[in-house]
Design a protein around this motif. Structure first.
Motif, mmCIF file in Angstrom:
data_model
loop_
_atom_site.group_PDB
_atom_site.id
_atom_site.type_symbol
_atom_site.label_atom_id
_atom_site.label_comp_id
_atom_site.label_asym_id
_atom_site.label_seq_id
_atom_site.Cartn_x
_atom_site.Cartn_y
_atom_site.Cartn_z
ATOM 1 N N THR A 1 13.379 6.058 -1.319
ATOM 2 C CA THR A 1 12.443 5.185 -2.027
ATOM 3 C C THR A 1 11.144 5.918 -2.351
ATOM 4 O OG1 THR A 1 13.358 3.263 -0.873
ATOM 5 C CG2 THR A 1 11.213 2.993 -1.908
ATOM 6 N N LEU A 2 10.669 6.716 -1.399
ATOM 7 C CA LEU A 2 9.462 7.509 -1.654
ATOM 8 C C LEU A 2 9.681 8.495 -2.795
ATOM 9 C CD1 LEU A 2 8.062 8.300 1.929
ATOM 10 C CD2 LEU A 2 6.950 6.979 0.128
ATOM 11 N N VAL A 3 10.856 9.116 -2.815
ATOM 12 C CA VAL A 3 11.170 10.061 -3.896
ATOM 13 C C VAL A 3 11.173 9.337 -5.240
ATOM 14 C CG1 VAL A 3 12.956 11.557 -4.838
ATOM 15 C CG2 VAL A 3 12.442 11.631 -2.395
ATOM 16 N N VAL A 4 11.740 8.139 -5.272
ATOM 17 C CA VAL A 4 11.760 7.363 -6.524
ATOM 18 C C VAL A 4 10.339 7.043 -6.982
ATOM 19 C CG1 VAL A 4 12.418 5.142 -7.531
ATOM 20 C CG2 VAL A 4 14.045 6.397 -6.109
ATOM 21 N N LEU A 5 9.470 6.675 -6.041
ATOM 22 C CA LEU A 5 8.087 6.374 -6.397
ATOM 23 C C LEU A 5 7.375 7.607 -6.949
ATOM 24 C CD1 LEU A 5 7.037 4.109 -3.379
ATOM 25 C CD2 LEU A 5 7.524 3.390 -5.726
ATOM 26 N N TRP B 1 -1.690 17.783 -4.135
ATOM 27 C CA TRP B 1 -1.998 17.939 -2.712
ATOM 28 C C TRP B 1 -3.117 16.987 -2.288
ATOM 29 C CZ3 TRP B 1 -0.433 19.056 1.830
ATOM 30 C CH2 TRP B 1 -1.321 19.375 2.864
ATOM 31 N N GLY B 2 -4.169 16.924 -3.094
ATOM 32 C CA GLY B 2 -5.266 16.016 -2.776
ATOM 33 C C GLY B 2 -4.845 14.563 -2.807
ATOM 34 N N ASN B 3 -3.967 14.203 -3.747
ATOM 35 C CA ASN B 3 -3.489 12.826 -3.828
ATOM 36 C C ASN B 3 -2.600 12.478 -2.638
ATOM 37 O OD1 ASN B 3 -3.263 10.327 -5.469
ATOM 38 N ND2 ASN B 3 -1.093 10.881 -5.523
ATOM 39 N N THR B 4 -1.819 13.447 -2.182
ATOM 40 C CA THR B 4 -0.988 13.221 -0.993
ATOM 41 C C THR B 4 -1.851 12.939 0.226
ATOM 42 O OG1 THR B 4 0.738 14.673 -1.867
ATOM 43 C CG2 THR B 4 0.793 14.208 0.491
ATOM 44 N N LEU B 5 -2.924 13.702 0.380
ATOM 45 C CA LEU B 5 -3.839 13.462 1.499
ATOM 46 C C LEU B 5 -4.537 12.120 1.358
ATOM 47 C CD1 LEU B 5 -5.467 16.995 1.969
ATOM 48 C CD2 LEU B 5 -3.585 15.967 3.253
ATOM 49 N N VAL C 1 4.690 1.935 5.883
ATOM 50 C CA VAL C 1 3.259 2.000 5.562
ATOM 51 C C VAL C 1 3.005 2.985 4.428
ATOM 52 C CG1 VAL C 1 0.985 2.637 6.452
ATOM 53 C CG2 VAL C 1 2.545 1.333 7.881
ATOM 54 N N ILE C 2 3.642 4.147 4.498
ATOM 55 C CA ILE C 2 3.442 5.160 3.462
ATOM 56 C C ILE C 2 3.966 4.670 2.114
ATOM 57 C CG2 ILE C 2 4.056 7.505 2.752
ATOM 58 C CD1 ILE C 2 4.091 8.301 5.666
ATOM 59 N N ILE C 3 5.079 3.934 2.127
ATOM 60 C CA ILE C 3 5.617 3.388 0.874
ATOM 61 C C ILE C 3 4.610 2.436 0.227
ATOM 62 C CG2 ILE C 3 7.328 1.772 -0.041
ATOM 63 C CD1 ILE C 3 9.400 3.120 1.705
ATOM 64 N N THR D 1 0.313 1.407 -3.850
ATOM 65 C CA THR D 1 -1.092 1.144 -4.174
ATOM 66 C C THR D 1 -1.689 2.284 -4.978
ATOM 67 O OG1 THR D 1 -1.350 -0.171 -2.149
ATOM 68 C CG2 THR D 1 -3.358 0.657 -3.190
ATOM 69 N N ASN D 2 -1.408 3.514 -4.558
ATOM 70 C CA ASN D 2 -1.919 4.682 -5.275
ATOM 71 C C ASN D 2 -1.325 4.780 -6.677
ATOM 72 O OD1 ASN D 2 -1.270 7.871 -5.840
ATOM 73 N ND2 ASN D 2 -3.314 7.561 -4.986
ATOM 74 N N LEU D 3 -0.036 4.464 -6.800
ATOM 75 C CA LEU D 3 0.645 4.538 -8.095
ATOM 76 C C LEU D 3 0.045 3.533 -9.070
ATOM 77 C CD1 LEU D 3 2.995 5.968 -9.526
ATOM 78 C CD2 LEU D 3 4.498 4.136 -8.733
ATOM 79 N N PHE D 4 -0.244 2.334 -8.595
ATOM 80 C CA PHE D 4 -0.856 1.335 -9.456
ATOM 81 C C PHE D 4 -2.279 1.741 -9.829
ATOM 82 C CE2 PHE D 4 2.758 -1.107 -8.511
ATOM 83 C CZ PHE D 4 2.778 -2.239 -9.313
ATOM 84 N N ALA D 5 -2.992 2.370 -8.896
ATOM 85 C CA ALA D 5 -4.377 2.761 -9.171
ATOM 86 C C ALA D 5 -4.461 3.846 -10.247
ATOM 87 C CB ALA D 5 -5.052 3.238 -7.887
ATOM 88 N N ILE D 6 -3.612 4.869 -10.155
ATOM 89 C CA ILE D 6 -3.702 5.964 -11.122
ATOM 90 C C ILE D 6 -3.194 5.537 -12.501
ATOM 91 C CG2 ILE D 6 -3.470 7.709 -9.329
ATOM 92 C CD1 ILE D 6 -0.578 8.091 -10.136
ATOM 93 N N ASN D 7 -2.441 4.432 -12.565
ATOM 94 C CA ASN D 7 -1.976 3.914 -13.850
ATOM 95 C C ASN D 7 -2.836 2.769 -14.363
ATOM 96 O OD1 ASN D 7 0.790 5.183 -14.760
ATOM 97 N ND2 ASN D 7 0.921 4.971 -12.526
ATOM 98 N N GLY D 8 -3.881 2.441 -13.614
ATOM 99 C CA GLY D 8 -4.805 1.416 -14.056
ATOM 100 C C GLY D 8 -4.226 0.020 -14.097
#
Length: 369
Positions: A57-61, A80-84, A315-317, A322-329
């Motif tokens: 699932t993480l790979v798909v995201l 790398w920065g986004n992963t952190l 939790v990471i998923i 959340t991060n995916l929605f943020a970077i896509n606005g």
């Protein structure tokens, strides 16, 4: 000297089957090694398969992120920065989820974790507490979290309150007490050591991530390599059987909620460091995030089964979403709808898997008998 005449074997009664030949234990072991009981196909492989599914699932995201924002994912430094950033975002909720996982495996539920984080954070940032320095603030947060968790456990185990009702009442009461202590104001943290927890990096990795890793490692060892963990599974699976086996179910329940409160105290310090302040409204809806992550990770709401690693991946998923929605606005409302759908699907999958496992074990017992 008397003659010894060999006696004839008694004739077998009519209608009875012939006597079976001696059974070789090695052959019996081979026969019992059915494919359905292998490491991968049996119930022992459920955790590994579930975790692999979460990794998929993480790979798909990540693939969705690459397809929607190739301009960002094309930069290795940004990746790398986004992963952190994702791991840092998951750190506080992850610590709370570890305690929640123990509670749910033990057959309970804790709706007050967000409120416990709030009251521990507010109590540790009062002027009186800050006068004792960083040590006093950390001690205060851990003690308050532990004390509130013990109260929850006492109400549930000895007061015989339903966990949902007891922790719901604590959620309201703790939020109210936090608002009373802070006078509904934001309390600023003036301690450089506490504030530095959120900005300190070791080998390029934020200290918050190390704290999360330490709590997860300790939780994994406690659940999988100690008597406490085995008793937790036993109490959640069948409290009456655990009591008959000599486990003090009520005392163990208190310890489970105390552990959850302690994790909330640790999370309060981490969240206070990130915001350099604390208020009564902090950690809002953390209880839902923690419960959802534990469910996604494979923890049964009915108790008796769950993994720390699975909860961490859950939790990471959610942090990745959340991060995916943020970077896509995209809006927060759409994000919440997606999270809700994921929770529903996860519960449905759990029910199907649990019924299938129960039927498989029943068939296996019938075949053995």
């Amino acid at each position: 000297m008397s003659d010894t005449t060999p006696t004839a074997a008694p004739e077998r009664a009519a209608g009875l089957p012939a006597q079976s030949p001696p059974v070789d234990p090695a052959e019996t072991a081979k026969a019992d090694a059915r494919p359905g009981l292998s490491w991968w196909s049996g119930d022992r492989g459920e955790g590994a398969k579930r975790n692999l599914g979460l990794l998929a699932t993480l790979v798909v995201l990540v693939v969705i992120g690459i397809l929607t924002r190739p301009d960002l994912y094309g930069d290795a430094n940004w990746v790398w920065g986004n992963t952190l950033t994702i791991l840092k975002l998951a750190s506080v909720v992850g610590v709370v989820t570890v305690g929640m996982t123990f509670v749910i495996i033990g057959g309970g539920i804790d709706l007050s974790v967000g409120a416990i984080v709030a009251i521990a954070g507010v109590w540790s940032t009062t002027l009186a507490t800050q006068s004792y320095g960083a040590g006093g603030m950390i001690f205060s947060a851990l003690t308050v979290g532990l004390a509130v968790g013990v109260v929850n456990g006492l109400l549930i185990s000895y007061g015989r309150l339903v966990p949902f009702i007891a922790t719901l009442a604590m959620m309201v009461a703790a939020r109210g007490l936090a608002a009373e202590i802070s006078d509904k104001q934001t309390q600023v943290s003036n301690d450089g050591f506490i504030n530095g927890i959120a900005t300190t990096k070791l080998l390029g990795i934020p200290l918050l991530v190390y704290i999360l890793a330490a709590v997860v490692a300790a939780g994994w060892v406690l659940l999988n390599r100690t008597t406490f963990g085995r008793r937790t599974v036993a109490v959640g699976g069948n409290p009456e059987a655990a009591r008959l086996a000599g486990i003090d179910v009520r005392r163990h329940t208190v310890l489970l909620y105390a552990l959850s409160g302690l994790c909330c105290g640790i999370a309060a310090i981490m969240l206070t460091a990130q915001a350099t302040s604390a208020q009564a409204a902090m950690a809002n809806l953390y209880e839902l995030d923690a419960i959802a992550a534990a469910i996604i990770g494979g923890t049964l709401l009915s108790g008796g089964r769950g993994t720390i690693i699975g909860s961490l991946l859950g939790v990471i998923i959610f942090s990745t979403i959340t991060n995916l929605f943020a970077i896509n606005g995209l809006s927060t409302e759409a994000q919440n709808m997606v999270k809700g759908g994921i929770i529903v699907v996860a519960v449905l999958v759990q029910q199907v898997q649990f019924r299938s496992l129960t039927q498989f074990l029943a068939r296996n017992r019938a075949t053995t008998t």
